[in-house]
Motif scaffolding. Structure first.
Motif, PDB file in Angstrom:
ATOM      1  N   GLN A 133       6.113  12.508  -2.163  1.00 11.69           N
ATOM      2  CA  GLN A 133       6.449  13.024  -0.848  1.00 11.69           C
ATOM      3  C   GLN A 133       6.691  14.523  -0.987  1.00 11.69           C
ATOM      4  O   GLN A 133       6.837  15.037  -2.104  1.00 11.69           O
ATOM      5  CB  GLN A 133       7.689  12.303  -0.302  1.00 11.69           C
ATOM      6  CG  GLN A 133       8.119  12.626   1.107  1.00 11.69           C
ATOM      7  CD  GLN A 133       7.041  12.446   2.149  1.00 11.69           C
ATOM      8  OE1 GLN A 133       6.248  13.359   2.333  1.00 11.69           O
ATOM      9  NE2 GLN A 133       7.005  11.290   2.822  1.00 11.69           N
TER      10      GLN A 133
ATOM     11  N   HIS B  18       5.702   7.941  10.553  1.00 10.45           N
ATOM     12  CA  HIS B  18       6.695   7.476   9.568  1.00 10.45           C
ATOM     13  C   HIS B  18       6.357   6.016   9.242  1.00 10.45           C
ATOM     14  O   HIS B  18       6.805   5.089   9.920  1.00 10.45           O
ATOM     15  CB  HIS B  18       8.102   7.602  10.145  1.00 10.45           C
ATOM     16  CG  HIS B  18       9.165   6.925   9.328  1.00 10.45           C
ATOM     17  ND1 HIS B  18       9.295   7.124   7.969  1.00 10.45           N
ATOM     18  CD2 HIS B  18      10.140   6.035   9.681  1.00 10.45           C
ATOM     19  CE1 HIS B  18      10.307   6.398   7.512  1.00 10.45           C
ATOM     20  NE2 HIS B  18      10.826   5.726   8.530  1.00 10.45           N
TER      21      HIS B  18
ATOM     22  N   CYS C 147       3.240   8.272   1.242  1.00  8.72           N
ATOM     23  CA  CYS C 147       3.400   8.125   2.694  1.00  8.72           C
ATOM     24  C   CYS C 147       3.152   9.459   3.399  1.00  8.72           C
ATOM     25  O   CYS C 147       3.402  10.528   2.829  1.00  8.72           O
ATOM     26  CB  CYS C 147       4.801   7.624   3.017  1.00  8.72           C
ATOM     27  SG  CYS C 147       5.106   5.914   2.548  1.00  8.72           S
TER      28      CYS C 147
ATOM     29  N   PHE D 112       5.143  -0.002   4.549  1.00  9.99           N
ATOM     30  CA  PHE D 112       4.929  -0.049   3.111  1.00  9.99           C
ATOM     31  C   PHE D 112       6.049  -0.851   2.449  1.00  9.99           C
ATOM     32  O   PHE D 112       5.799  -1.712   1.590  1.00  9.99           O
ATOM     33  CB  PHE D 112       4.885   1.385   2.580  1.00  9.99           C
ATOM     34  CG  PHE D 112       4.431   1.522   1.147  1.00  9.99           C
ATOM     35  CD1 PHE D 112       3.669   0.546   0.522  1.00  9.99           C
ATOM     36  CD2 PHE D 112       4.745   2.663   0.428  1.00  9.99           C
ATOM     37  CE1 PHE D 112       3.236   0.694  -0.793  1.00  9.99           C
ATOM     38  CE2 PHE D 112       4.322   2.828  -0.885  1.00  9.99           C
ATOM     39  CZ  PHE D 112       3.573   1.838  -1.499  1.00  9.99           C
TER      40      PHE D 112
ATOM     41  N   TRP E 292       6.743   4.432   6.189  1.00  5.49           N
ATOM     42  CA  TRP E 292       7.434   3.788   5.076  1.00  5.49           C
ATOM     43  C   TRP E 292       7.891   2.367   5.409  1.00  5.49           C
ATOM     44  O   TRP E 292       7.780   1.469   4.556  1.00  5.49           O
ATOM     45  CB  TRP E 292       8.620   4.618   4.603  1.00  5.49           C
ATOM     46  CG  TRP E 292       9.550   3.825   3.736  1.00  5.49           C
ATOM     47  CD1 TRP E 292      10.784   3.340   4.058  1.00  5.49           C
ATOM     48  CD2 TRP E 292       9.279   3.353   2.400  1.00  5.49           C
ATOM     49  NE1 TRP E 292      11.309   2.620   3.026  1.00  5.49           N
ATOM     50  CE2 TRP E 292      10.413   2.607   1.992  1.00  5.49           C
ATOM     51  CE3 TRP E 292       8.210   3.479   1.529  1.00  5.49           C
ATOM     52  CZ2 TRP E 292      10.498   1.996   0.741  1.00  5.49           C
ATOM     53  CZ3 TRP E 292       8.287   2.877   0.277  1.00  5.49           C
ATOM     54  CH2 TRP E 292       9.421   2.145  -0.103  1.00  5.49           C
TER      55      TRP E 292
END
Length: 261
Positions: free
Chosen positions: A118, A97, A78, A102, A99
């Motif tokens: 990350q 952002h 990410c 995902f 995530w």
């Protein structure tokens, strides 16, 4: 086709297609849409799915670790900008952002194993906590470990956090600890120079060519690779692609540790 690559940057997307055609990464298709526009139905029939695919290093690392192209897996690094020093520091409020998108796809599709990466810093701690909470709520086991690229023989630090989620509830925590042990052993056994001198280093970088830079420091480049300097065609795009890529040797070691356990 075995693999799906999601990458919105056109330059990196074309790079992926070139690598697929050359046989360097798993065969498949490249989708240039934002992950926000991807739906579970788009992923049907694919054995492997690579999100935020960059230039395909996760696929390369999987192959190097012995993970075959026909073995199911998802990967995703990410965007780090919301939590990195180079970003604006907006954290969860940053539009980069991604995530949550995902995580939604993971919940809908239920891949057996997911590998991710990350930045490694105090600022990213809450992000890791969120990822762990989300995937554990989906009945995945979760493990994460931070280590430097130097642990894989690279002549620089580049600390990154690698994580895995396992739907079969394998002991990911133990796997992460094993990966950490492997990296620390590699770090202790290597002649790491931090990119400040021309001393040899371990592993992949052992045959690096050392280039004298204008700031007086000496930096390694892969043998035969022309440094990306002012006036070089596509310099900015290449720098962005390289800069966003994960370290292949580090990712390979993390995957290999998972497979060993």
């Amino acid at each position: 086709m075995s693999a799906y690559y999601n990458e919105f940057d056109p330059y990196a997307a074309q790079w992926l297609r070139n690598l697929i055609e050359a046989g360097h990464i798993a065969p498949g298709i490249v989708d240039e849409r934002s992950i926000e526009d991807v739906h579970p139905s788009d992923l049907r029939g694919f054995t492997q799915c690579h999100f935020f695919a960059g230039i395909g290093v996760w696929s390369l690392a999987l192959r190097q670790a012995g993970w075959t192209d026909d073995r199911p897996v998802w990967t995703g690094s990410c965007p780090c900008q919301p939590f990195s020093e180079a970003g604006a520091g907006a954290g969860f409020d940053d539009p980069r952002h991604l995530w949550p998108h995902f995580a939604w796809l993971i919940k809908q599709c239920g891949p057996p194993v997911i590998f991710g990466e990350q930045v490694a810093s105090k600022a990213v701690g809450p992000w890791i906590d969120l990822v762990q909470a989300n995937v554990e709520a989906m009945d995945y086991a979760f493990g994460a470990v931070a280590f430097p690229a130097a642990g894989g023989g690279a002549p620089h630090i580049r600390d990154r956090t690698y994580w895995c989620a396992d739907a079969e509830r394998a002991n990911c925590g133990r796997q992460a600890a094993s990966a950490n042990h492997r990296q620390q052993e590699a770090l202790r056994s290597s002649d790491w120079t931090g990119g400040c001198s021309g001393s040899p280093v371990a592993g992949f970088w052992a045959d690096a060519e050392w280039v004298q830079c204008k700031d007086g420091r000496t930096r390694p480049t892969e043998s035969g690779v022309v440094p990306v300097v002012d006036g070089f065609a596509g310099r900015v795009e290449q720098l962005r692609a390289y800069g966003n890529a994960i370290n292949a040797e580090a990712a390979t070691q993390f995957i290999a540790a998972y497979l060993e356990t």
